[in-house]
Design a protein around this motif. Structure first.
Motif, mmCIF file in Angstrom:
data_model
loop_
_atom_site.group_PDB
_atom_site.id
_atom_site.type_symbol
_atom_site.label_atom_id
_atom_site.label_comp_id
_atom_site.label_asym_id
_atom_site.label_seq_id
_atom_site.Cartn_x
_atom_site.Cartn_y
_atom_site.Cartn_z
ATOM 1 N N LEU A 4 -9.161 -10.395 0.840
ATOM 2 C CA LEU A 4 -8.114 -11.404 0.972
ATOM 3 C C LEU A 4 -7.085 -10.888 1.970
ATOM 4 O O LEU A 4 -6.573 -9.779 1.826
ATOM 5 N N THR A 5 -6.796 -11.716 2.992
ATOM 6 C CA THR A 5 -5.921 -11.300 4.081
ATOM 7 C C THR A 5 -4.734 -12.237 4.210
ATOM 8 O O THR A 5 -4.880 -13.464 4.116
ATOM 9 N N ASP A 6 -3.556 -11.687 4.395
ATOM 10 C CA ASP A 6 -2.351 -12.475 4.665
ATOM 11 C C ASP A 6 -2.477 -13.044 6.082
ATOM 12 O O ASP A 6 -2.547 -12.285 7.060
ATOM 13 N N VAL A 7 -2.493 -14.374 6.211
ATOM 14 C CA VAL A 7 -2.747 -14.997 7.513
ATOM 15 C C VAL A 7 -1.582 -14.825 8.472
ATOM 16 O O VAL A 7 -1.743 -14.933 9.699
ATOM 17 N N GLU A 8 -0.371 -14.571 7.953
ATOM 18 C CA GLU A 8 0.792 -14.414 8.827
ATOM 19 C C GLU A 8 0.892 -13.003 9.401
ATOM 20 O O GLU A 8 1.244 -12.809 10.557
ATOM 21 N N THR A 9 0.583 -11.998 8.574
ATOM 22 C CA THR A 9 0.732 -10.609 9.017
ATOM 23 C C THR A 9 -0.595 -9.946 9.372
ATOM 24 O O THR A 9 -0.611 -8.917 10.056
ATOM 25 N N GLN A 12 -4.450 -6.867 4.877
ATOM 26 C CA GLN A 12 -5.391 -7.082 3.785
ATOM 27 C C GLN A 12 -4.678 -6.802 2.462
ATOM 28 O O GLN A 12 -4.173 -5.701 2.241
ATOM 29 N N ILE A 13 -4.620 -7.805 1.584
ATOM 30 C CA ILE A 13 -3.874 -7.654 0.341
ATOM 31 C C ILE A 13 -4.782 -7.556 -0.881
ATOM 32 O O ILE A 13 -4.314 -7.273 -1.982
ATOM 33 N N PHE A 14 -6.076 -7.763 -0.687
ATOM 34 C CA PHE A 14 -7.022 -7.638 -1.794
ATOM 35 C C PHE A 14 -8.382 -7.267 -1.235
ATOM 36 O O PHE A 14 -8.828 -7.826 -0.235
ATOM 37 N N ILE A 49 -5.664 -10.948 -8.303
ATOM 38 C CA ILE A 49 -5.473 -10.156 -7.089
ATOM 39 C C ILE A 49 -4.368 -9.104 -7.251
ATOM 40 O O ILE A 49 -4.247 -8.196 -6.430
ATOM 41 N N ARG A 50 -3.575 -9.212 -8.315
ATOM 42 C CA ARG A 50 -2.501 -8.235 -8.519
ATOM 43 C C ARG A 50 -3.040 -6.874 -8.936
ATOM 44 O O ARG A 50 -2.459 -5.844 -8.602
ATOM 45 N N ASN A 51 -4.144 -6.876 -9.685
ATOM 46 C CA ASN A 51 -4.719 -5.598 -10.107
ATOM 47 C C ASN A 51 -6.172 -5.413 -9.665
ATOM 48 O O ASN A 51 -6.815 -4.428 -10.030
ATOM 49 N N CYS A 52 -6.679 -6.395 -8.891
ATOM 50 C CA CYS A 52 -8.047 -6.328 -8.351
ATOM 51 C C CYS A 52 -9.087 -6.185 -9.464
ATOM 52 O O CYS A 52 -10.056 -5.422 -9.342
#
Length: 230
Positions: A4-9, A12-14, A49-52
């Motif tokens: 999972l990727t933050d589209v603005e920055t 990779q957040i997950f 996604i907070r703890n995968c």
């Protein structure tokens, strides 16, 4: 792998390894940190996604989950599967209780066709299933999820492709791709074709309206070619 990727920055957040090949993934409608994924497995999994970590597992006697659709409020969701048996109503579309993981019903669709995609009406308690019978079927989102036998959206061809369908933001139109590469627009209330668009040379597997600018439509074909239409 699930990523999972933050589209603005671009960060990779997950990231996590999954036990099966994923073919469909949907975020929970009211809990943005939770998503459900399914694919080439009898299981559908809910991730936080907070703890995968996997927080729920939903098991069905199928080989593949084709699509996932959350119903309003997110307390229930539907899965469409590759199961077509002598009992034509068995497991083609399954309704689940999100929190308990219990199977609510697997006797929803009573015809021997798989349903590659599901979509929810934005304003009415209804959802549509794309079928490999070359038509889209209309159902109630309320138990027991009855099919509307008086209304069927037909005229396009699916022919085994994973053709998606979607409602316009106001719910007046239902749009679908086709195996012929065309896009078909249906009037939601009359089920009649209002317009066709020769969009691609290959099978058109996705057509989606812009959420803010409803006059814009994006389409994609089997080869990955994406087009934007005004």
């Amino acid at each position: 792998m699930l990523n999972l990727t933050d589209v603005e920055t671009g960060t990779q957040i997950f990231s996590s390894k999954n036990e099966f090949r994923v073919s469909t993934l949907k975020f929970h409608v009211s809990e943005p940190n939770i998503f459900i994924c399914g694919g080439f497995s009898p299981e559908v999994k809910a991730w936080d996604i907070r703890n995968c970590k996997v927080i729920k597992t939903y098991k069905a006697a199928v080989q593949q989950t084709l699509d996932v659709l959350f119903l309003p409020e997110g307390k229930e969701f539907l899965t469409s599967t590759d199961a077509v048996s002598r009992d034509s109503a068995d497991r083609t579309i399954i309704a689940w209780d999100f929190h308990s993981s219990a199977k609510i019903s697997n006797q929803i669709f009573h015809e021997r066709y798989t349903c590659p995609s599901l979509t929810l009406h934005p304003r009415e308690p209804a959802f549509v299933a794309q079928t490999n019978g070359n038509y889209m079927a209309l159902f109630s989102t309320q138990r027991p999820y009855k099919i509307n036998k008086r209304k069927r959206y037909e005229g396009h061809k699916v022919e085994g492709f994973a053709v998606g369908c979607e409602f316009s933001p106001d719910g007046m139109l239902l749009v679908t791709g086709s195996s012929e590469g065309k896009v078909f627009f249906y009037n939601y209330h009359t089920a009649r074709i209002t317009q066709t668009l020769s969009a691609h040379n290959e099978a058109c597997v996705s057509a989606t309206f812009h959420p803010v600018l409803p006059s814009l439509l994006a389409t994609c074909d089997w080869t990955g070619d994406i087009k934007i239409w005004q």
